[in-house]
Design a protein around this motif. Structure first.
Motif, PDB file in Angstrom:
ATOM      1  N   SER A  48       2.365  -8.361  -2.125  1.00 10.99           N
ATOM      2  CA  SER A  48       2.746  -7.567  -0.953  1.00 10.99           C
ATOM      3  C   SER A  48       1.656  -6.549  -0.639  1.00 10.99           C
ATOM      4  N   LYS A  50       1.958  -3.357  -0.368  1.00 12.85           N
ATOM      5  CA  LYS A  50       2.087  -2.213  -1.273  1.00 12.85           C
ATOM      6  C   LYS A  50       1.416  -2.496  -2.607  1.00 12.85           C
ATOM      7  N   GLU A  51       1.624  -3.706  -3.130  1.00 12.18           N
ATOM      8  CA  GLU A  51       1.001  -4.084  -4.404  1.00 12.18           C
ATOM      9  C   GLU A  51      -0.523  -4.098  -4.286  1.00 12.18           C
ATOM     10  N   PHE A  53      -2.388  -2.368  -2.179  1.00 11.76           N
ATOM     11  CA  PHE A  53      -2.902  -1.001  -2.019  1.00 11.76           C
ATOM     12  C   PHE A  53      -3.025  -0.268  -3.358  1.00 11.76           C
ATOM     13  N   TYR A  54      -2.227  -0.664  -4.358  1.00  9.38           N
ATOM     14  CA  TYR A  54      -2.204   0.058  -5.627  1.00  9.38           C
ATOM     15  C   TYR A  54      -2.869  -0.701  -6.771  1.00  9.38           C
ATOM     16  N   SER A  90      -0.980   9.292  -0.144  1.00  6.74           N
ATOM     17  CA  SER A  90      -1.707   8.027  -0.033  1.00  6.74           C
ATOM     18  C   SER A  90      -1.797   7.535   1.410  1.00  6.74           C
TER      19      SER A  90
END
Length: 386
Positions: A48, A50-51, A53-54, A90
């Motif tokens: 995803s 979100k995954e 981005f981190y 963030s």
């Protein structure tokens, strides 16, 4: 009523405004196309947004923002991004990164980059990382802005502040700090700048640059902890250009490394091939530039080099050698001289590419976009490949 003396000035201002508007539109259109390209890759990848981005270094920056520097290993990550994360969050950092990348395209266009040159930048690996929680975009912008302010001979105080913040973003920004100092000293010797301007720029630049080492001295009793941690925590080894090249050749064509891990070997080969391709391009571009300067100097029968040319050459060569002073231990990790995204963040290479012919630029664009497509997709899948 306008006088005849006022009319040329107004026409000039009108042309400048029109030119700036045209530059903004072109830079923005290419910027949007770049965002769409990399966003599509992110959406196609199995993880995803979100995954993605981190992933990887983003986690380190977030932990530092949350808890401060708690280990020596973390000192390799410089403080500007953690500070933004800590106080703005963030989402705001992602916005800042994108603004910085757009501003970089705009400044490069102002410096003379043609449309194909902008496309090469916009679809390079640096562009992908400008969409993540990484330092690339801010670093890229600050180094370009430092050079632009020097090139235009504008606002030495602001230039000094920008250089200082650049060093606090990533240590390799010290190379542009060093390059501009040499150029300003050269200009002063040739009576093209004032000693006052050098002090105006370098007092704030130096004071800001030493903030992080001063903090490390207080926190860890070691002002160069960010250097030491590379050897201990990140398992790097000292090397030189020749030794590095031989190791890379062994990775590409030998059979001594990663015999039991076929996947790691394949990734290593791809990674080394990309790194060596970019390295070769940088060396070729620098040689072309030096030959051009020497040829011009011989024709004019005197040293013919501008301060701006000094900055570009010194920054590129010094950073290139700095990258090659260490490599990740080839017996343990992929042995690139540095991450290829670091090479891609050297803005002078794009100005050098701009001097090549249309066919050469088109080939470089195709290679750049292909490299970005491959590497960003691997990254989005969560594979340690960047």
């Amino acid at each position: 009523m306008n006088t005849l003396a006022q009319m040329p000035s107004k026409n000039k201002n009108s042309r400048l405004a029109s030119s700036n508007k045209s530059i903004l539109i072109e830079a923005f259109a290419i910027f949007v196309a770049s965002r769409a390209f990399f966003l599509l890759i992110m959406l196609i990848a199995p993880n995803s947004l979100k995954e993605i981005f981190y992933l990887f270094d983003a986690e380190q920056y977030i932990n530092i923002a949350k808890d401060g520097y708690t280990t020596m290993m973390q000192t390799s990550f410089f403080p500007v991004v953690p500070l933004i994360l800590r106080y703005l969050g963030s989402a705001c950092l992602l916005i800042i990164n994108n603004i910085c990348f757009f501003a970089s395209l705009y400044l490069l266009k102002k410096l003379g980059l043609n449309r194909m040159g902008l496309l090469i930048v916009a679809f390079s690996p640096i562009a992908f990382f400008s969409m993540l929680i990484y330092t690339e975009s801010i670093y890229f912008f600050l180094t370009i802005a430092s050079y632009y302010l020097y090139h235009e001979r504008k606002m030495p105080l602001l230039m000094g502040i920008v250089m200082g913040i650049g060093v606090c973003t990533r240590n390799s920004a010290a190379m542009v700090f060093f390059a501009i100092f040499i150029a300003m000293a050269y200009d002063w010797f040739n009576k093209k700048t004032k000693l006052k301007d050098i002090f105006t720029a370098y007092i704030p630049a130096t004071l800001i640059s030493i903030l992080f080492p001063a903090f490390l001295q207080i926190k860890f009793n070691n002002w160069k902890a960010f250097v030491d941690s590379q050897y201990s925590d990140w398992i790097k080894i000292k090397t030189n250009l020749i030794k590095t090249f031989l190791i890379q050749i062994d990775v590409l064509f030998g059979d001594t490394m990663f015999k039991k891990d076929i996947e790691l070997r394949l990734l290593s080969v791809i990674n080394e091939a990309i790194t060596m391709l970019i390295t070769g391009l940088i060396i070729a571009l620098v040689i072309f530039e030096i030959v051009y300067i020497v040829s011009r100097s011989r024709k004019e029968k005197k040293l013919s080099i501008s301060g701006s040319e000094i900055v570009l050459l010194v920054y590129t060569v010094a950073t290139f050698f700095a990258f090659n002073t260490t490599i990740r231990n080839p017996e343990i990790d992929i042995p690139t001289t540095s991450f290829f995204r670091y090479y891609a963040s050297l803005f002078p290479i794009y100005l050098y590419i701009n001097k090549r012919g249309e066919r050469a630029q088109l080939i470089i664009f195709a290679l750049t976009a292909s490299i970005s497509l491959i590497t960003s997709y691997f990254f989005c899948k969560g594979i340690y490949f960047y």
